[in-house]
Design an enzyme around this catalytic site. Structure first.
Site, short mmCIF file in Angstrom:
data_model
loop_
_atom_site.label_atom_id
_atom_site.label_comp_id
_atom_site.label_asym_id
_atom_site.label_seq_id
_atom_site.Cartn_x
_atom_site.Cartn_y
_atom_site.Cartn_z
CE LYS A 53 -4.38 -1.29 0.23
NZ LYS A 53 -4.85 -2.24 1.22
CE LYS A 56 -4.95 -9.21 -4.50
NZ LYS A 56 -5.74 -8.99 -3.35
CE LYS A 63 -13.84 -5.86 -3.46
NZ LYS A 63 -13.64 -5.74 -2.03
P1 TYM Z 1 -10.90 -7.97 0.49
O1 TYM Z 1 -12.10 -7.10 0.66
O2 TYM Z 1 -9.75 -7.44 -0.27
O3 TYM Z 1 -11.31 -9.35 -0.16
C1 TYM Z 1 -12.37 -10.11 0.37
C2 TYM Z 1 -12.06 -11.58 0.30
O4 TYM Z 1 -11.85 -11.99 -1.06
C3 TYM Z 1 -10.60 -12.65 -1.15
N1 TYM Z 1 -9.98 -12.34 -2.47
C4 TYM Z 1 -9.47 -13.26 -3.28
N2 TYM Z 1 -9.36 -14.61 -3.14
C5 TYM Z 1 -8.79 -15.27 -4.17
N3 TYM Z 1 -8.34 -14.66 -5.30
C6 TYM Z 1 -8.43 -13.32 -5.47
N4 TYM Z 1 -8.01 -12.76 -6.59
C7 TYM Z 1 -9.01 -12.57 -4.42
N5 TYM Z 1 -9.26 -11.24 -4.24
C8 TYM Z 1 -9.86 -11.13 -3.03
C9 TYM Z 1 -9.76 -12.11 -0.02
O5 TYM Z 1 -8.72 -13.00 0.31
C10 TYM Z 1 -10.79 -11.98 1.06
O6 TYM Z 1 -11.00 -13.22 1.70
N6 TYM Z 1 -8.76 -7.54 4.98
C11 TYM Z 1 -9.79 -8.21 4.23
C12 TYM Z 1 -11.18 -7.99 4.79
C13 TYM Z 1 -11.30 -8.31 6.21
C14 TYM Z 1 -11.36 -9.61 6.81
C15 TYM Z 1 -11.46 -9.38 8.20
C16 TYM Z 1 -11.34 -10.89 6.29
C17 TYM Z 1 -11.35 -7.39 7.22
N7 TYM Z 1 -11.45 -8.04 8.39
C18 TYM Z 1 -11.53 -10.43 9.10
C19 TYM Z 1 -11.40 -11.96 7.21
C20 TYM Z 1 -11.50 -11.72 8.58
C21 TYM Z 1 -9.74 -7.69 2.81
O7 TYM Z 1 -9.26 -6.63 2.54
O8 TYM Z 1 -10.40 -8.49 1.92
#
Ligand code: TYM
Length: 333
Positions: free
Chosen positions: A111, A194, A197
């Protein structure tokens, strides 16, 4: 019963990476676990979103959760900021997290490389807030994609440190979870890392994307020269297309194109058309439900309210225990 928890940031529409990395596992877990799934709007603040678009994005992720099949009768579904106990636990955990380990975190380093102009404290302590999300319900399993693995490791460190410092076995050590044993990383369409968004336009396929747009993006997906030697190793761009097929296409379809690749008769045009068709077929029923649910603001409101109540009940128990252990139990109230 084991507890499961996970969340997604409301930073845009859900894409196939979110679905196959996370949501698909949420669905499979909600029948036989005590599940908590939330919209991580506090986590979205680090990038300073416009307030109106943040709250509209919260609604759309909630609608998308339900459209994918999350069931408020089986799971507790809530918005992170509706449960203030999470922020309280975040404050309490902050003194257990060291600057050095936070600065070493890969997502922080990424980041600050991308947004030199916005290196805020929220970014640095992002893993502490994430640990608070998980530990507030003392969850055991956390279904996430591969990119979250390090955050889970840090959560375990904070949990163990807390238990050790206060001489108790209060927090379990939560594990990142995927039914296939391995955490998933769904590739993007631009041949780089990967699906995400905030990656370049055309990298991600969203659940609500129109059929035409899905087909166009797949048509434009990066490929590589066709193989000239039988059974050659696939270049990354082609491996990615096969990986996406692995998520949405039948075994026979995949085998058909594998055979063509291995005998060097493959043409990427037909492979892409088949892949686009299978993604369209997969996304269509979800897309239709998203459209309906988004119009039903009353229902979304009821579900969020019920979820917040249930989540706060569970969160309160943890906060009470944590404050007692830390010597913060009020002597006056
Ligand atoms: P975020 O919002 O970026 O993504 C949400 C979930 O989607 C998964 N993901 C992917 N998995 C496989 N391939 C991809 N290309 C891919 N892109 C996204 C992420 O691994 C995630 O599971 N920090 C987290 C959100 C969060 C969270 C938590 C998750 C906040 N608190 C507590 C679990 C437990 C995040 O930014 O995910």
């Amino acid at each position: 019963m084991e507890k499961v928890l996970s969340g997604i940031r409301p930073t845009g529409y859900l894409h196939l990476g979110n679905y196959f990395g996370a949501v698909k596992n949420f669905l499979a877990l909600q029948d036989n676990h005590e599940c908590f799934f939330f919209v991580a709007n506090l986590h979205a603040l680090t990038t300073h979103p416009d307030p109106l678009s943040l709250s509209s994005s919260v609604k759309s992720v909630l609608a998308e959760y339900l459209a994918c099949g999350l069931d408020p009768e089986k799971s507790t579904i809530y918005i992170q900021s509706d449960v203030p106990e999470i922020s309280e636990l975040y404050t309490l955990l902050n003194s257990l997290a060291y600057k050095g380990e936070l600065e070493k975190c890969t997502s922080f380093k990424e980041k600050i490389r991308k947004h030199e102009e916005n290196i805020n404290a929220g970014l640095l302590t992002y893993p502490v807030l994430m640990a608070a999300d998980i530990l507030i319900h003392r969850a055991h399993k956390v279904p996430v994609g591969k990119d979250q693995e390090q955050h889970l490791e840090m959560t375990r460190n904070f949990a163990v440190r807390f238990n050790h410092r206060y001489g108790v076995d209060f927090f379990p050590e939560p594990q990142a979870f995927n039914f296939s044993q391995q955490l998933v990383k769904v590739p993007g369409l631009d041949g780089s890392g990967k699906m995400g968004k905030s990656e370049a336009e055309g990298n991600a396929l969203f659940l609500r994307e129109s059929n035409e747009s899905i087909i166009n993006k797949i048509k434009k997906a990066k490929t590589a020269p066709s193989p000239t030697e039988p059974n050659s190793v696939k270049p990354i761009e082609i491996e990615n297309l096969f990986m996406l097929m692995g998520l949405v296409s039948s075994k026979e379809t995949i085998q058909y194109f594998e055979d063509k690749y291995n005998d060097c008769s493959i043409q990427y045009g037909p492979l892409k058309m088949q892949l686009a068709e299978d993604i369209v077929k997969f996304a269509l029923p979800i897309k239709e439900k998203i459209v309906d649910l988004e119009k039903n603001t009353d229902l979304l409101g009821k579900i969020a309210k019920l979820g917040a109540e249930k989540a706060r009940e569970s969160a309160n128990e943890t906060i009470k225990g944590v404050k007692n252990l830390m010597g913060l139990k009020s002597i006056w109230l």
